[in-house]
Design an enzyme around this catalytic site. Structure first.
Site, PDB file in Angstrom:
ATOM      1  N   LYS A  13       5.509   9.285   8.399  1.00  7.49           N
ATOM      2  CA  LYS A  13       5.413   8.747   9.758  1.00  7.49           C
ATOM      3  C   LYS A  13       6.518   9.232  10.695  1.00  7.49           C
ATOM      4  O   LYS A  13       6.440  10.337  11.212  1.00  7.49           O
ATOM      5  CB  LYS A  13       5.334   7.219   9.706  1.00  7.49           C
ATOM      6  CG  LYS A  13       4.118   6.759   8.852  1.00  7.49           C
ATOM      7  CD  LYS A  13       3.703   5.361   9.133  1.00  7.49           C
ATOM      8  CE  LYS A  13       2.713   4.815   8.129  1.00  7.49           C
ATOM      9  NZ  LYS A  13       1.322   5.006   8.458  1.00  7.49           N
TER      10      LYS A  13
ATOM     11  N   TYR B  11       0.868  -1.183   0.000  1.00  6.45           N
ATOM     12  CA  TYR B  11       0.000   0.000   0.000  1.00  6.45           C
ATOM     13  C   TYR B  11       0.895   1.221   0.000  1.00  6.45           C
ATOM     14  O   TYR B  11       1.826   1.319   0.815  1.00  6.45           O
ATOM     15  CB  TYR B  11      -0.882  -0.024   1.242  1.00  6.45           C
ATOM     16  CG  TYR B  11      -1.768   1.195   1.425  1.00  6.45           C
ATOM     17  CD1 TYR B  11      -2.909   1.378   0.636  1.00  6.45           C
ATOM     18  CD2 TYR B  11      -1.480   2.143   2.401  1.00  6.45           C
ATOM     19  CE1 TYR B  11      -3.729   2.491   0.811  1.00  6.45           C
ATOM     20  CE2 TYR B  11      -2.305   3.255   2.584  1.00  6.45           C
ATOM     21  CZ  TYR B  11      -3.419   3.423   1.791  1.00  6.45           C
ATOM     22  OH  TYR B  11      -4.231   4.517   1.973  1.00  6.45           O
TER      23      TYR B  11
ATOM     24  N   ASP C  99       9.494   2.628  -0.884  1.00  2.92           N
ATOM     25  CA  ASP C  99       8.512   3.301  -0.046  1.00  2.92           C
ATOM     26  C   ASP C  99       8.873   2.966   1.399  1.00  2.92           C
ATOM     27  O   ASP C  99       8.541   1.890   1.910  1.00  2.92           O
ATOM     28  CB  ASP C  99       7.102   2.824  -0.401  1.00  2.92           C
ATOM     29  CG  ASP C  99       6.047   3.484   0.474  1.00  2.92           C
ATOM     30  OD1 ASP C  99       6.417   4.093   1.503  1.00  2.92           O
ATOM     31  OD2 ASP C  99       4.852   3.378   0.142  1.00  2.92           O
TER      32      ASP C  99
HETATM   33  N1  HOZ Z   1      -0.139   2.914   6.223  1.00  2.00           N
HETATM   34  C1  HOZ Z   1      -1.094   3.077   7.264  1.00  2.00           C
HETATM   35  C2  HOZ Z   1      -1.482   1.756   7.826  1.00  2.00           C
HETATM   36  N2  HOZ Z   1      -1.464   0.735   6.908  1.00  2.00           N
HETATM   37  C3  HOZ Z   1      -2.248   3.837   6.792  1.00  2.00           C
HETATM   38  C4  HOZ Z   1      -3.016   4.427   7.899  1.00  2.00           C
HETATM   39  C5  HOZ Z   1      -4.327   4.929   7.393  1.00  2.00           C
HETATM   40  O1  HOZ Z   1      -4.717   4.595   6.269  1.00  2.00           O
HETATM   41  O2  HOZ Z   1      -4.966   5.645   8.150  1.00  2.00           O
END
Ligand code: HOZ
Length: 418
Positions: free
Chosen positions: A267, A144, A239
């Site tokens: 982050k 993701y 990433d």
């Molecule tokens: N990468 C974060 C957790 N997989 C995303 C957090 C979110 O979408 O709020």
């Protein structure tokens, strides 16, 4: 535990906010029940609106490497507030943060600050296309990279949790610019480059995946990506929104000894405030406006509060390299107490217990986990005051604020569960 106030807040929220949450991963859809509404956090602990206390292994989905309200971050924010909250003009601290990032991650010769990981990956892909003059991007199933239109193809995180294979609202033409391949498959990469060698602008990868649960790369996989992209004139984008400054001060690329062309961060580099960054080889980054023809912008980019929190975080980590060894030890200890019938994946302070009896190496194997057992486990831990990500397809995060006693208490709860 009572949840009366959280329940009331959730009812109110659902009237005005889709699903009652401002990001789908916060809903407890896949584990049942409703999310506790969090009132405050301190160190490794959070407290909900009903006064229930939890040991927090979400850590705002990764940024809180030092736990909640770390004194160095609070002090930096207080100092920054004295000068102003936003200027939309350059400030010295932005330069300092950029320098600090480039020192820590040598592949990043130049860097642009943005407001989120999504912005960072969106821009990195655009820059890769601008630099190479090619259109296609290769990503991996279950990875993701934020909610960028063209990257929401077979995406992990909330998409995996909710079982949405490909989101609506993305024109087919956008999705067609993405090739999604199984993570850890050398064969799939070689095949994609055989078929599209001159069209692939970039391969984007989470070097250690956090968004289908924690899935480390197979030995040699990242090297293969590096060699293949180089051979074909495509860019390699790491990433490191999750892994940057978390797995090592120099991120996963330091750990695995790979030098990508571009890197995205988020982050941890914001110390809990909204920040992202993308950067890499200077010849590529010089394509970014106003130096070059690839446009990318942002009113709040390099925001003084976010930059100050980020700088404080990176300064602390630079001065306390022992943090990483301690996180590794805590991670090992928790991983050793995985409940029976689970497969543990871990990299440093990121871990996932997959309710699967086979190794989890890619999205297909992650999806074979027993979602019902995971939900039972999640609920049982929550009832004992242990707050884990409410999804099988997310990594849990340990922070430096988790004490030995916290880890021991968590390990005991994991061990006792069956
Ligand atoms: N990468 C974060 C957790 N997989 C995303 C957090 C979110 O979408 O709020």
């Amino acid at each position: 535990m009572t949840h009366t106030k959280s329940e009331q807040l959730f009812s109110r929220a659902q009237r005005r906010i889709p699903g009652g949450v401002n990001s789908p991963v916060r809903a407890f859809r896949s584990v049942g029940g409703n999310p506790p509404f969090i009132e405050r956090g301190d160190g490794a602990r959070i407290v909900d609106a009903d006064g229930n206390q939890y040991l927090d292994y979400v850590g705002s989905w990764g940024p809180l490497l030092l736990g909640h309200r770390h004194p160095c971050i609070i002090a930096a924010l207080e100092r920054a507030l004295e000068s102003g909250t936003s200027f939309g003009a350059p400030t010295e601290r932005e330069v300092e943060l950029a320098e600090r990032i480039c020192e820590a991650v040598p592949s990043m010769e130049m860097v642009r600050l943005v407001n989120s990981g999504t912005e960072a990956t969106m821009a990195a892909i655009r820059v890769a296309r601008g630099f190479t003059g090619r259109s296609l991007a290769v990503k991996f199933e279950g990875c993701y990279h934020g909610h960028v239109d063209s990257l929401l193809v077979k995406a992990g995180s909330g998409m995996a949790t909710l079982g949405i294979p490909d989101t609506q609202g993305v024109p087919k033409a956008f999705a067609d610019t993405t090739i999604a391949l199984p993570f850890n498959s050398a064969e799939a990469i070689e095949q994609a480059f055989r078929a599209h060698a001159d069209e692939i602008a970039a391969v984007i990868v989470e070097p250690v995946v956090g968004n289908m649960g924690c899935v480390p790369p197979a030995p040699g996989f990242l090297t293969l990506l590096r060699e293949t992209t180089e051979r074909h004139g495509a860019l390699l984008i790491f990433d490191e929104v999750m892994t940057g400054f978390r797995l090592a001060y120099g991120g996963a690329q330091q750990l695995f000894g790979i030098r990508p062309d571009l890197t995205t961060l988020g982050k941890v580099i914001g110390g809990g405030l909204p920040v992202g960054a993308y950067g890499g080889r200077a010849d590529i980054m010089k394509k970014v406006a106003p130096l070059g023809p690839v446009y990318q912008a942002g009113t709040l980019s390099g925001n003084p509060l976010a930059v100050s929190a980020g700088l404080a975080m990176l300064d602390y980590l630079r001065e306390h390299p022992e943090v990483y060894g301690e996180l590794e030890r805590k991670g090992m200890r928790l991983a050793a107490t995985a409940p029976p019938g689970t497969t543990v994946n871990r990299a440093g302070s990121m871990f996932t217990f997959f309710f699967a009896d086979q190794p989890v190496t890619d999205y297909e194997s992650a999806k074979r986990s027993d979602a019902t057992r995971f939900a039972r486990f999640h609920r049982a831990m929550l009832d004992q005051g242990i707050y884990l990500p409410p999804s099988q397809f997310e990594a849990a995060f340990i922070s430096a604020a988790h004490s030995e006693e916290d880890i021991a208490r968590t390990a005991a709860a994991f061990k006792a569960w069956s």
